[in-house]
Motif scaffolding. Structure first.
Motif, mmCIF file in Angstrom:
data_model
loop_
_atom_site.group_PDB
_atom_site.id
_atom_site.type_symbol
_atom_site.label_atom_id
_atom_site.label_comp_id
_atom_site.label_asym_id
_atom_site.label_seq_id
_atom_site.Cartn_x
_atom_site.Cartn_y
_atom_site.Cartn_z
ATOM 1 N N LEU A 179 37.515 -40.640 105.982
ATOM 2 C CA LEU A 179 37.539 -41.271 104.670
ATOM 3 C C LEU A 179 38.192 -42.643 104.784
ATOM 4 N N VAL A 180 37.581 -43.626 104.153
ATOM 5 C CA VAL A 180 38.128 -44.980 104.115
ATOM 6 C C VAL A 180 38.846 -45.140 102.777
ATOM 7 N N PHE A 181 40.156 -45.351 102.809
ATOM 8 C CA PHE A 181 40.956 -45.541 101.606
ATOM 9 C C PHE A 181 41.176 -47.033 101.393
ATOM 10 N N TYR A 182 40.908 -47.477 100.168
ATOM 11 C CA TYR A 182 40.958 -48.913 99.898
ATOM 12 C C TYR A 182 41.297 -49.196 98.446
ATOM 13 N N ILE A 183 41.653 -50.451 98.199
ATOM 14 C CA ILE A 183 41.857 -50.965 96.848
ATOM 15 C C ILE A 183 41.028 -52.237 96.719
ATOM 16 N N ASP A 184 40.331 -52.334 95.600
ATOM 17 C CA ASP A 184 39.519 -53.513 95.295
ATOM 18 C C ASP A 184 40.438 -54.599 94.740
ATOM 19 N N ARG A 185 40.652 -55.629 95.518
ATOM 20 C CA ARG A 185 41.457 -56.773 95.086
ATOM 21 C C ARG A 185 40.515 -57.845 94.528
ATOM 22 N N PRO A 186 41.033 -58.819 93.785
ATOM 23 C CA PRO A 186 40.146 -59.848 93.224
ATOM 24 C C PRO A 186 39.322 -60.601 94.267
ATOM 25 N N ASP A 187 39.901 -60.819 95.465
ATOM 26 C CA ASP A 187 39.204 -61.635 96.451
ATOM 27 C C ASP A 187 38.833 -60.906 97.740
ATOM 28 N N HIS A 188 39.182 -59.594 97.859
ATOM 29 C CA HIS A 188 38.841 -58.847 99.064
ATOM 30 C C HIS A 188 38.991 -57.345 98.824
ATOM 31 N N ILE A 189 38.539 -56.574 99.792
ATOM 32 C CA ILE A 189 38.737 -55.124 99.793
ATOM 33 C C ILE A 189 39.880 -54.851 100.765
ATOM 34 N N ASP A 190 40.941 -54.260 100.257
ATOM 35 C CA ASP A 190 42.156 -53.976 101.015
ATOM 36 C C ASP A 190 42.074 -52.546 101.551
ATOM 37 N N VAL A 191 41.729 -52.386 102.830
ATOM 38 C CA VAL A 191 41.586 -51.056 103.430
ATOM 39 C C VAL A 191 42.955 -50.590 103.907
ATOM 40 N N TRP A 192 43.428 -49.494 103.298
ATOM 41 C CA TRP A 192 44.749 -48.959 103.625
ATOM 42 C C TRP A 192 44.720 -48.088 104.857
ATOM 43 N N ARG A 193 43.817 -47.105 104.877
ATOM 44 C CA ARG A 193 43.779 -46.131 105.968
ATOM 45 C C ARG A 193 42.341 -45.674 106.187
ATOM 46 N N VAL A 194 42.086 -45.120 107.375
ATOM 47 C CA VAL A 194 40.827 -44.432 107.704
ATOM 48 C C VAL A 194 41.265 -43.100 108.302
ATOM 49 N N LEU A 195 41.172 -42.038 107.489
ATOM 50 C CA LEU A 195 41.753 -40.752 107.855
ATOM 51 C C LEU A 195 40.701 -39.652 107.943
ATOM 52 N N HIS A 196 40.955 -38.690 108.811
ATOM 53 C CA HIS A 196 40.118 -37.502 108.905
ATOM 54 C C HIS A 196 40.292 -36.724 107.610
ATOM 55 N N GLY A 197 39.200 -36.270 107.039
ATOM 56 C CA GLY A 197 39.232 -35.579 105.760
ATOM 57 C C GLY A 197 39.966 -34.253 105.769
ATOM 58 N N GLN A 198 40.224 -33.677 106.952
ATOM 59 C CA GLN A 198 40.935 -32.410 107.038
ATOM 60 C C GLN A 198 42.445 -32.587 107.165
ATOM 61 N N ARG A 199 42.897 -33.803 107.245
ATOM 62 C CA ARG A 199 44.340 -34.064 107.307
ATOM 63 C C ARG A 199 44.963 -33.826 105.933
ATOM 64 N N ASP A 200 46.277 -33.783 105.915
ATOM 65 C CA ASP A 200 47.019 -33.722 104.662
ATOM 66 C C ASP A 200 47.031 -35.149 104.100
ATOM 67 N N ILE A 201 46.035 -35.444 103.290
ATOM 68 C CA ILE A 201 45.842 -36.816 102.808
ATOM 69 C C ILE A 201 47.063 -37.319 102.027
ATOM 70 N N PRO A 202 47.588 -36.563 101.068
ATOM 71 C CA PRO A 202 48.769 -37.089 100.357
ATOM 72 C C PRO A 202 49.929 -37.409 101.300
ATOM 73 N N GLU A 203 50.172 -36.565 102.284
ATOM 74 C CA GLU A 203 51.254 -36.832 103.245
ATOM 75 C C GLU A 203 50.959 -38.095 104.053
ATOM 76 N N GLN A 204 49.721 -38.255 104.486
ATOM 77 C CA GLN A 204 49.348 -39.426 105.292
ATOM 78 C C GLN A 204 49.477 -40.724 104.495
#
Length: 109
Positions: free
Chosen positions: A77-102
């Motif tokens: 999973l690609v985790f990101y935030i849409d900023r006014p001038d770019h896409i800010d990619v926070w993490r790229v995590l396996h979907g079976q991980r503890d996502i909230p902890e990561q």
């Protein structure tokens, strides 16, 4: 909508390197190349359509604007935030991980 540049953070780049290293260590070069292709496709998609990602974890973790997009044919999973001038990619995590902890652990983004 005009495509925005996708800018991964250091943690996201580290996540990506770890996935590629894993596939290469398993002698799965085609899987590593496929992962890179799927990631590039995801980046293209979210750069053009940032609102299509799921906001599920934004609600769960109270991180406004956080979205994720699932890679095609890979459990990441690609985790990101849409900023006014770019896409800010926070993490790229396996979907079976503890996502909230990561996302909120000691390596907080």
């Amino acid at each position: 909508m005009k495509a925005k540049p996708v800018i991964p953070r250091e943690l996201a780049n580290r996540d990506i390197d770890e996935v590629i290293d894993y596939y290469l260590a398993e002698s799965a070069q085609q899987a590593a190349l496929g992962f890179i292709d799927a990631l590039e496709d995801a980046y293209i998609h979210i750069s053009r359509n940032p609102a299509t990602g799921s906001p599920r974890y934004a609600h769960v973790l109270d991180l406004p604007g956080l979205r994720f997009w699932r890679l095609r044919r890979y459990p990441h999973l690609v985790f990101y935030i849409d900023r006014p001038d770019h896409i800010d990619v926070w993490r790229v995590l396996h979907g079976q991980r503890d996502i909230p902890e990561q996302l909120t652990g000691e390596d907080e983004v």
